[in-house]
Enzyme design. Structure first.
Site, PDB file in Angstrom:
ATOM      1  N   ALA A  72      46.159  46.871  35.537  1.00 45.42           N
ATOM      2  CA  ALA A  72      47.289  45.917  35.953  1.00 45.42           C
ATOM      3  C   ALA A  72      48.262  46.274  35.084  1.00 45.42           C
ATOM      4  O   ALA A  72      47.813  46.661  33.808  1.00 45.42           O
ATOM      5  CB  ALA A  72      47.001  44.403  36.058  1.00 45.42           C
ATOM      6  N   GLU A 125      39.463  47.903  40.963  1.00 50.02           N
ATOM      7  CA  GLU A 125      39.409  46.994  41.928  1.00 50.02           C
ATOM      8  C   GLU A 125      40.098  47.583  43.346  1.00 50.02           C
ATOM      9  O   GLU A 125      39.863  47.475  44.499  1.00 50.02           O
ATOM     10  CB  GLU A 125      40.149  45.688  41.759  1.00 50.02           C
ATOM     11  CG  GLU A 125      39.574  44.683  40.821  1.00 50.02           C
ATOM     12  CD  GLU A 125      40.188  43.697  40.430  1.00 50.02           C
ATOM     13  OE1 GLU A 125      39.593  42.305  40.635  1.00 50.02           O
ATOM     14  OE2 GLU A 125      41.155  43.620  39.661  1.00 50.02           O
ATOM     15  N   GLY A 174      42.516  46.465  37.656  1.00 50.55           N
ATOM     16  CA  GLY A 174      43.033  46.527  38.847  1.00 50.55           C
ATOM     17  C   GLY A 174      42.781  47.978  39.389  1.00 50.55           C
ATOM     18  O   GLY A 174      42.732  48.169  40.827  1.00 50.55           O
ATOM     19  N   GLU A 193      38.610  43.154  32.166  1.00 52.17           N
ATOM     20  CA  GLU A 193      39.423  41.904  32.047  1.00 52.17           C
ATOM     21  C   GLU A 193      38.639  40.915  30.979  1.00 52.17           C
ATOM     22  O   GLU A 193      39.534  39.893  30.328  1.00 52.17           O
ATOM     23  CB  GLU A 193      39.570  41.167  33.345  1.00 52.17           C
ATOM     24  CG  GLU A 193      40.495  42.027  34.279  1.00 52.17           C
ATOM     25  CD  GLU A 193      39.855  43.274  34.951  1.00 52.17           C
ATOM     26  OE1 GLU A 193      40.555  43.687  36.089  1.00 52.17           O
ATOM     27  OE2 GLU A 193      38.781  43.446  34.683  1.00 52.17           O
TER      28      GLU A 193
END
Length: 695
Positions: free
Chosen positions: A63, A105, A102, A125
């Site tokens: 992210a 993901e 991310g 994370e």
């Protein structure tokens, strides 16, 4: 449509490429571009399958964490992943470099995944005090099973493409992302494979649903060292929801956990530490365009504990190093200790069986200072006295080649005084490693008044190359870390004279999150070292002196501030120590008083913060965050508290200044009076962080 995400069509395959250097982070523009391109490909009747890949050196590496704390910009990553998942046409994620956070993901939202052999995949994370917030805790257990998911999510470390293939996280290893991704997509179409939507595939959860201990044992193993951290347990809770609840309810549990963590102090601290480490690598006062000097050969002087550890650090990084001693016996003893350390690591499974031999082969042990003649970097790690250091550096002038960087591993001594005995002070600096040097990540790079910018940059570059975290500091007694530690040690000792016991002080410090309290640390280091130093300087410390006079030198003698059972390093409170303290106080005419844990905490932490303020005033450290990096990586400060200066901002500078003034009066100790910088910032209602913004 955004050109940060491009699309090419080849014979019914739409290849969507993210091009957002340097790491293809999932910014709002990237999210929007992916969603637009996927929707267009789904709507295009000529497109039969979609490949999602990235340009540059990596797949989506996570992210865009600079967006944290800011108003959300559409589309959310959830919307993007839902669109991938819902596509009626097969979507293949083609991965190279790192698919992290991310990025992974996003790949998990695709129906298939392929990766090049060198790729790494992970959900890190937890290292930012967070949990994967876009379905990672729900889809990864369905992809690889709960056991590996727990290891990856609670540990935060990536796995290789080979391991990902063996556990079903990827479907194939390919040689090239675009060609391999497109070839795999055609195979899916030719074989009419069903789309694997992880949200609908519970097959790998069945065993843990039948036997909950599969999950709980994995969590227990991964949280053994998670004392004080919130995120690992929140991650475990979210993964548990994947086992216990339908997908959509599990997603809600994950989202609730993420939102709680992201606004919490721990995640703020861990994200701050992430950026602080990167900021520390930016060296102030170095002219633009300065290049480090080339370093192809390294020499370390001294094969003792520090010199051996430094040599191992180079060998661990695959860099050959010459280890120099004054005598063959001392040299062989040092090499033998290194060999044993490597073999012990291999026996524990921390190294491959062939690693000890390979790493020792990179360390060339020799006798005689003349062996530095070819070295580009020379690191001195001899006995910590100015006379010995000066003798070595004076001799280096005769042997070291012109332009070689001369570094001292001193932890306290004045680098300028050491440089003064050479004819090349511009080449001299400090590289203060922390013990054990082959394990600890911090390296304080000490800039002397005459240190050349390119020499400074060379030390920083080399420290990074051997996996250390370099922080540039100025010259003063103890530099940054040990200078602040001395302020804490001074208060720890005073607390004993006022009524506290070693175990009470240490318990408060370890509860705060430090790995060890000051008295247990003293026992580990050896109390006789400080005792002899005090004797040399004509200084008394009646309680510590009495312990040493009784032969209590710490762990090495089985007794110090604590007692130690044979073969154990666990400190045990000893009634004899309490008696010794009481007797000493009685002789001095002092009475013990009840001291609260809160007072102990404040007197352990606030004087360090105060010293940090003085360090900033004197420009020994360039930034408050540099001080925090020193303490996180050199002294085990809990990363979830962000470092002493971050913690000070969290508590508030005004109450800290007020408490320091209170203790200065209570203990008649003027050193506790708030430093001018701390007082000014407190009076103005500001923070240390505001200094980094030019305040």
């Amino acid at each position: 449509m955004s050109e940060i995400v491009k699309a090419e069509h080849r014979d019914g395959i739409a290849t969507i490429t993210v091009d957002n250097p340097p790491v293809n982070a999932l910014s709002a523009a990237v999210r929007r571009g992916i969603l637009e391109r996927v929707n267009a490909a789904v709507a295009d009747s000529k497109v039969q399958a979609i490949v999602l890949t990235c340009a540059g050196r990596t797949f989506i590496a996570g992210a865009d964490i600079t967006e944290f704390g800011k108003p959300p910009q559409p589309p959310s990553l959830h919307e993007v992943i839902d669109a991938l998942d819902a596509s009626p046409k097969p979507i293949v994620a083609a991965i190279h470099g790192t698919a992290l956070g991310g990025g992974l993901e996003t790949a998990l939202g695709c129906h298939f995944r392929v990766a090049v052999k060198s790729a790494k995949l992970g959900l890190p994370e937890v290292k930012l005090g967070l949990l994967p917030g876009a379905g990672g805790t729900q889809r990864l257990p369905r992809a690889v099973g709960p056991e590996l998911a727990v290891q990856m999510i609670l540990g935060g470390n990536p796995i290789s493409a080979a391991e990902a293939l063996s556990h079903g996280l990827i479907d194939e290893v390919v040689d090239d992302t675009v060609a391999g991704g497109e070839a795999f997509a055609r195979k899916v179409l030719a074989e009419q494979r069903s789309l694997r939507r992880l949200r609908d595939d519970d097959s790998k959860l069945a065993a843990a649903r039948a036997d909950r201990s599969i999950f709980t044992n994995a969590v227990a193993a991964m949280t053994k060292k998670a004392r004080g951290f919130e995120a690992p347990f929140a991650c475990a809770d979210a993964i548990g929801a994947a086992i216990d609840l339908p997908f959509d309810e599990g997603m809600k549990r994950e989202r609730d956990g993420f939102l709680k963590l992201v606004v919490g102090d721990q995640s703020k601290a861990q994200r701050y530490a992430f950026f602080a480490e990167r900021e520390a690598a930016k060296v102030a006062g170095v002219p633009e365009g300065t290049k480090p000097r080339p370093v192809t050969k390294v020499a370390v002087i001294g094969a003792g504990t520090m010199g051996g550890g430094i040599a191992m650090s180079f060998a661990n990084a695959g860099i050959p190093v010459t280890l120099i001693e004054t005598g063959e016996q001392t040299l062989q003893r040092g090499l033998g200790i290194m060999q044993k350390n490597y073999e012990a690591s291999a026996a524990r499974g921390g190294l491959p069986p062939d690693a000890p031999a390979k790493r020792m082969a990179l360390i060339t042990g020799v006798v005689g200072l003349e062996n530095v003649k070819d070295a580009d970097l020379i690191i001195e790690a001899v006995f910590e006295t100015m006379a010995v250091k000066k003798e070595v550096f004076s001799a280096l002038d005769a042997y070291a080649k012109p332009g070689a960087v001369l570094a001292s591993n001193t932890s306290y001594l004045n680098i300028d005084a050491i440089a003064s005995v050479t004819k090349r002070p511009q080449d001299v600096l400090g590289m203060h490693f922390f013990s054990p040097a082959n394990v600890m990540k911090l390296c304080e790079i000490v800039r002397g008044v005459q240190t050349a910018p390119d020499a400074l940059l060379t030390a920083v570059t080399v420290a990074k190359a051997i996996a250390k975290v370099p922080v540039v500091v100025g010259v003063c007694d103890g530099f940054v870390g040990n200078r602040m530690l001395a302020a804490r040690s001074n208060q720890a000792e005073k607390l004993l004279f006022e009524g506290a016991l070693p175990q009470q002080v240490d318990a408060v410090v370890t509860k705060f999150g430090m790995p060890m309290g000051p008295f247990a640390m003293g026992d580990l280091a050896g109390l006789d070292i400080g005792w002899r130093s005090r004797q040399d300087r004509g200084i008394k410390s009646e309680i510590a002196d009495a312990l040493c006079e009784a032969g209590r030198f710490g762990q090495k003698t089985g007794k110090g501030y604590y007692a130690y059972e044979a073969g154990s390093r666990a400190p045990l409170p000893d009634p004899e120590v309490e008696t010794l303290i009481n007797d000493t106080l009685a002789k001095l005419g002092l009475k013990r008083r009840e001291i609260s844990d809160q007072e102990i905490l404040e007197r352990m932490i606030y004087p360090m913060i105060n010293e940090g303020a003085r360090i900033l005033e004197e420009k020994i450290a360039a930034r408050p965050s540099d001080i925090d990096v020193v303490w996180i990586y050199g002294y085990g400060w809990p990363v979830y508290r962000g470092g002493p200066m971050f913690y000070a901002d969290l508590v508030g500078l005004k109450p800290i200044a007020e408490r320091l003034s209170h203790y200065a009066k209570q203990t008649n100790d003027p050193s506790l009076e708030p430093a001018p910088l701390l007082k000014r910032l407190a009076d103005e209602g500001r923070t240390f962080a505001s200094l980094a913004k030019g305040g």
